[in-house]
Design a protein around this motif. Structure first.
Motif, PDB file in Angstrom:
ATOM      1  N   ILE A 120       1.013  -1.212   0.029  1.00 24.20           N
ATOM      2  CA  ILE A 120       0.010  -0.100   0.036  1.00 24.20           C
ATOM      3  C   ILE A 120       1.001   1.334   0.078  1.00 24.20           C
ATOM      4  O   ILE A 120       0.569   1.989  -0.578  1.00 24.20           O
ATOM      5  N   ASP A 121       1.827   1.127   0.773  1.00 28.01           N
ATOM      6  CA  ASP A 121       2.793   2.522   0.908  1.00 28.01           C
ATOM      7  C   ASP A 121       3.332   2.692  -0.583  1.00 28.01           C
ATOM      8  O   ASP A 121       3.548   3.712  -1.001  1.00 28.01           O
ATOM      9  N   ASP A 122       3.906   1.293  -1.195  1.00 32.31           N
ATOM     10  CA  ASP A 122       4.443   1.765  -2.470  1.00 32.31           C
ATOM     11  C   ASP A 122       3.443   2.251  -3.677  1.00 32.31           C
ATOM     12  O   ASP A 122       3.993   3.140  -4.319  1.00 32.31           O
ATOM     13  N   LEU A 123       2.481   1.674  -3.443  1.00 35.06           N
ATOM     14  CA  LEU A 123       1.246   2.186  -4.434  1.00 35.06           C
ATOM     15  C   LEU A 123       0.984   3.625  -4.035  1.00 35.06           C
ATOM     16  O   LEU A 123       0.923   4.370  -5.315  1.00 35.06           O
ATOM     17  N   ARG A 124       0.891   4.211  -3.068  1.00 33.04           N
ATOM     18  CA  ARG A 124       0.674   5.514  -2.693  1.00 33.04           C
ATOM     19  C   ARG A 124       1.736   6.222  -3.343  1.00 33.04           C
ATOM     20  O   ARG A 124       1.429   7.519  -3.836  1.00 33.04           O
TER      21      ARG A 124
END
Length: 269
Positions: A247-251
């Protein structure tokens, strides 16, 4: 039953020096994100293997024939694949919906896509479904199956320099695993963590270009985390990135996406 008899022909393990020589003679490639890859097999060989595997899956799995469900999945897939460069060789895709509680989907070389109905319970809208299908298509675009099968051949079964073909039942499980399919039909095996992260990024770019809302990729993985019910192993023990890392990488990638005026797809279930 004999599988892939004409495609593959493994030889016994070669010594380390011969394998190193073989790799040096093999054309190295770069993935869509610039990561270096060693690919031992031709696109034609991989497409043939993917097509054969897909036919076998259709024989063993229950196919869903509900018109509304199939139209919905086809609509999302078509919106994504319409953005692929025709010169890439990925212009035609066969999409099959399988009746299963599995929360998963897959794509195979040769333009084959399978979606399990269980996924539709977690990917609750077109954008979230596009996240998953875009991710799976990206595995094919990045030639991850070729990369994994090449690694398996080099590490476990040696290399035949004269022809990159594999045959015989002894290595059926190896070839299926290389495609992301388990030893039993319908059991999907994870790619490596680098490949998964790469497909997240490439798939996100693809879905955004197709007009889907990239922010829903975060919602999708939040749903996935809830569906897992805390059963995901620690990140260091898993080939997948943890849900929080993903999720952090996608954001972070969403913040780097260029503005897009693509027409928003209208795929309804």
């Amino acid at each position: 039953m004999h599988y892939f008899r004409s495609l593959f022909n493994f030889r016994p393990l070669l010594n380390t020096a011969l394998i190193a020589t073989a790799v040096s003679l093999t054309a190295c490639s770069s993935s869509p994100t610039g990561r270096q890859q060693v690919l031992l097999f031709s696109s034609q060989d991989m497409s043939q293997l993917g097509a054969q595997s897909f036919e076998q899956l259709k024989e063993h799995e229950t196919i869903n024939h509900d018109q509304k469900t199939n139209q919905y999945v086809q609509c999302v897939t078509k919106a994504l694949t319409s953005k692929l460069n025709p010169s890439s060789g990925f212009s035609q895709w066969e999409v099959v919906v399988f009746d299963s509680k599995q929360v998963n989907a897959f794509a195979l070389p040769g333009g084959k896509i399978g979606v399990y109905t269980g996924l539709l319970e977690v990917a609750t809208n077109q954008d979230q479904l596009a996240t998953v299908i875009g991710h799976e298509i990206s595995h094919v675009l990045a030639q991850h199956s070729n990369e994994r099968l090449s690694r398996s051949q080099l590490a476990n079964v040696g290399l035949q320099l004269s022809s990159m073909a594999i045959s015989g039942t002894d290595y059926h499980d190896v070839t299926m695993a290389g495609l992301g399919l388990g030893m039993q039909y319908g059991v999907l095996m994870p790619y490596g963590r680098a490949q998964e992260s790469e497909s997240d990024i490439v798939g996100l770019r693809l879905m955004a270009e197709a007009g889907f809302n990239p922010n829903e990729s975060v919602s999708l993985w939040q749903n996935m985390a809830k569906a897992a019910g805390g059963s995901q192993p620690p990140e260091l023990l898993s080939t997948h990135p943890s849900h929080s890392t993903r999720i952090d990488d996608l954001r972070a990638e969403i913040g780097r996406l260029p503005s897009n005026n693509a027409i928003r797809p209208q795929c309804l279930l």
